[in-house]
Design a protein around this motif. Structure first.
Motif, PDB file in Angstrom:
ATOM      1  N   UNK A  73     -12.476   0.062 -11.289  1.00  0.00           N
ATOM      2  CA  UNK A  73     -11.641  -1.030 -11.778  1.00  0.00           C
ATOM      3  C   UNK A  73     -10.683  -1.592 -10.741  1.00  0.00           C
ATOM      4  N   UNK A  74     -10.932  -1.283  -9.465  1.00  0.00           N
ATOM      5  CA  UNK A  74      -9.997  -1.732  -8.428  1.00  0.00           C
ATOM      6  C   UNK A  74     -10.371  -3.101  -7.863  1.00  0.00           C
ATOM      7  N   UNK A  75     -11.541  -3.628  -8.266  1.00  0.00           N
ATOM      8  CA  UNK A  75     -11.931  -4.961  -7.803  1.00  0.00           C
ATOM      9  C   UNK A  75     -13.055  -4.995  -6.780  1.00  0.00           C
ATOM     10  N   UNK A  76     -13.569  -3.824  -6.388  1.00  0.00           N
ATOM     11  CA  UNK A  76     -14.578  -3.841  -5.320  1.00  0.00           C
ATOM     12  C   UNK A  76     -15.880  -4.512  -5.764  1.00  0.00           C
ATOM     13  N   UNK A  77     -16.316  -4.258  -7.005  1.00  0.00           N
ATOM     14  CA  UNK A  77     -17.542  -4.927  -7.482  1.00  0.00           C
ATOM     15  C   UNK A  77     -17.296  -6.415  -7.691  1.00  0.00           C
ATOM     16  N   UNK A  78     -16.097  -6.744  -8.171  1.00  0.00           N
ATOM     17  CA  UNK A  78     -15.742  -8.161  -8.349  1.00  0.00           C
ATOM     18  C   UNK A  78     -15.815  -8.886  -7.006  1.00  0.00           C
ATOM     19  N   UNK A  80      -7.559  -1.230  -3.981  1.00  0.00           N
ATOM     20  CA  UNK A  80      -6.766  -0.501  -4.969  1.00  0.00           C
ATOM     21  C   UNK A  80      -6.017  -1.512  -5.824  1.00  0.00           C
ATOM     22  N   UNK A  81      -6.261  -1.461  -7.142  1.00  0.00           N
ATOM     23  CA  UNK A  81      -5.566  -2.362  -8.078  1.00  0.00           C
ATOM     24  C   UNK A  81      -5.656  -3.838  -7.671  1.00  0.00           C
ATOM     25  N   UNK A  82      -6.866  -4.258  -7.275  1.00  0.00           N
ATOM     26  CA  UNK A  82      -7.080  -5.672  -6.982  1.00  0.00           C
ATOM     27  C   UNK A  82      -6.608  -6.127  -5.619  1.00  0.00           C
ATOM     28  N   UNK A  83      -6.118  -5.179  -4.816  1.00  0.00           N
ATOM     29  CA  UNK A  83      -5.632  -5.515  -3.479  1.00  0.00           C
ATOM     30  C   UNK A  83      -6.534  -4.836  -2.451  1.00  0.00           C
ATOM     31  N   UNK A  84      -6.772  -5.520  -1.326  1.00  0.00           N
ATOM     32  CA  UNK A  84      -7.445  -4.871  -0.209  1.00  0.00           C
ATOM     33  C   UNK A  84      -6.346  -4.166   0.588  1.00  0.00           C
ATOM     34  N   UNK A  85      -6.295  -2.845   0.469  1.00  0.00           N
ATOM     35  CA  UNK A  85      -5.218  -2.081   1.098  1.00  0.00           C
ATOM     36  C   UNK A  85      -5.387  -2.065   2.612  1.00  0.00           C
ATOM     37  N   UNK A  86      -6.598  -1.723   3.070  1.00  0.00           N
ATOM     38  CA  UNK A  86      -6.884  -1.789   4.506  1.00  0.00           C
ATOM     39  C   UNK A  86      -8.387  -1.784   4.730  1.00  0.00           C
ATOM     40  N   UNK A  87      -8.760  -2.264   5.896  1.00  0.00           N
ATOM     41  CA  UNK A  87     -10.174  -2.237   6.257  1.00  0.00           C
ATOM     42  C   UNK A  87     -10.262  -1.999   7.755  1.00  0.00           C
ATOM     43  N   UNK A  88     -11.399  -1.478   8.170  1.00  0.00           N
ATOM     44  CA  UNK A  88     -11.580  -1.238   9.602  1.00  0.00           C
ATOM     45  C   UNK A  88     -12.803  -0.390   9.847  1.00  0.00           C
ATOM     46  N   UNK A  89     -12.842   0.144  11.049  1.00  0.00           N
ATOM     47  CA  UNK A  89     -13.902   1.028  11.470  1.00  0.00           C
ATOM     48  C   UNK A  89     -13.947   2.248  10.515  1.00  0.00           C
ATOM     49  N   UNK A  90     -15.131   2.586  10.019  1.00  0.00           N
ATOM     50  CA  UNK A  90     -15.247   3.673   9.033  1.00  0.00           C
ATOM     51  C   UNK A  90     -14.612   4.970   9.514  1.00  0.00           C
ATOM     52  N   UNK A  91     -14.906   5.335  10.755  1.00  0.00           N
ATOM     53  CA  UNK A  91     -14.356   6.590  11.279  1.00  0.00           C
ATOM     54  C   UNK A  91     -12.830   6.596  11.192  1.00  0.00           C
ATOM     55  N   UNK A  92     -12.220   5.485  11.599  1.00  0.00           N
ATOM     56  CA  UNK A  92     -10.758   5.378  11.592  1.00  0.00           C
ATOM     57  C   UNK A  92     -10.204   5.465  10.171  1.00  0.00           C
TER      58      UNK A  92
END
Length: 259
Positions: A47-52, A228-240
């Protein structure tokens, strides 16, 4: 790196994307680049919005009543929400594989031939046969079904059905493949097959996968975005993201403190 295709070509770009279902806001101000020829995993609690967000990338949200998308999403230079965009063409360029395998109640052959027929990609039966064979090979299914193409797609095992759905998506030569928890209905062996397949496919396609499994995200993706809760908290290199996230909410989710 100046050699033509450098590591970070952006295939799709979202800017200030808001999605509403009626009055309820499901996504807030999402900015995310989807890199070409990489697997981007979208992770986060239910329900955090990822599928949306995934569904906004090929306008699947258009099919939901009361759903409204604001902001900008580009595929290369095309603004996909431009009123002039043909959604059928868009969904040929940006294919989708769903959570539950959903082959058409037709033969294995017809499942794969369906898209190329609609889009007029084959001049004749021979060309169509070639597209079907190539797509099934790419989906790692040809060895198992090549000699029984007339049988019903629905008669295959769950994992085979999901690979058939991947072959069906590949048959129209998409540029991007969206996968919405493609393994959640499958057993571990079928899941491993699909994960290997995803790794092969990224040589030629851009892939975005929503997954509940952090282990899966860590195994198959090069880029990770945490919602999380409709917000993109962070994104980046998977390892990081997995070893050194910059936000404590990401840290909390990854270490299992919430979710």
């Amino acid at each position: 790196m100046q050699n033509g295709q450098h590591a970070h070509d952006v295939k799709m770009a979202a800017r200030k994307v808001n999605v509403f279902y009626g009055e309820k806001q499901a996504l807030k101000e999402i900015d995310l680049d989807i890199e070409a020829n990489a697997v981007t995993a979208l992770i986060g609690p239910s329900g955090c919005g990822k599928s949306t967000f995934l569904r906004s990338l090929n306008r699947m949200n258009d099919t939901v009543r009361g759903c409204r998308v604001e902001g900008d999403i580009k595929l290369d230079t095309l603004d996909i929400y431009d009123t002039k965009v043909d959604v059928v063409q868009l969904r040929a360029r940006v294919g989708m594989v769903f959570q539950k395998p959903n082959p058409f109640p037709k033969s294995i052959y017809e499942n794969v031939a369906y898209g190329p027929r609609i889009h007029g990609l084959a001049e004749n039966k021979d060309e169509l046969d070639l597209i079907v064979e190539k797509s099934l090979k790419q989906a790692g299914l040809w060895k198992e079904v090549g000699d029984r193409l007339a049988e019903a797609g629905t008669g295959l095992s769950g994992g085979q059905q999901q690979r058939l759905c991947i072959a069906r998506a590949l048959a129209v030569s998409p540029e991007v493949i969206l996968m919405d928890e493609p393994c959640s209905a499958l057993d571990p062996i079928a899941t491993a097959h699909i994960e290997e397949l995803i790794d092969e496919l990224r040589q030629n396609y851009t892939i975005v996968i929503v997954t509940h499994s952090m282990q899966q995200a860590a195994r198959v993706s090069q880029r990770t975005a945490f919602f999380h809760l409709g917000i993109l908290v962070e994104s980046g290199d998977t390892k990081t993201i997995f070893t050194n996230p910059s936000d404590e909410r990401t840290q909390g989710y990854i270490t299992g403190r919430f979710g």
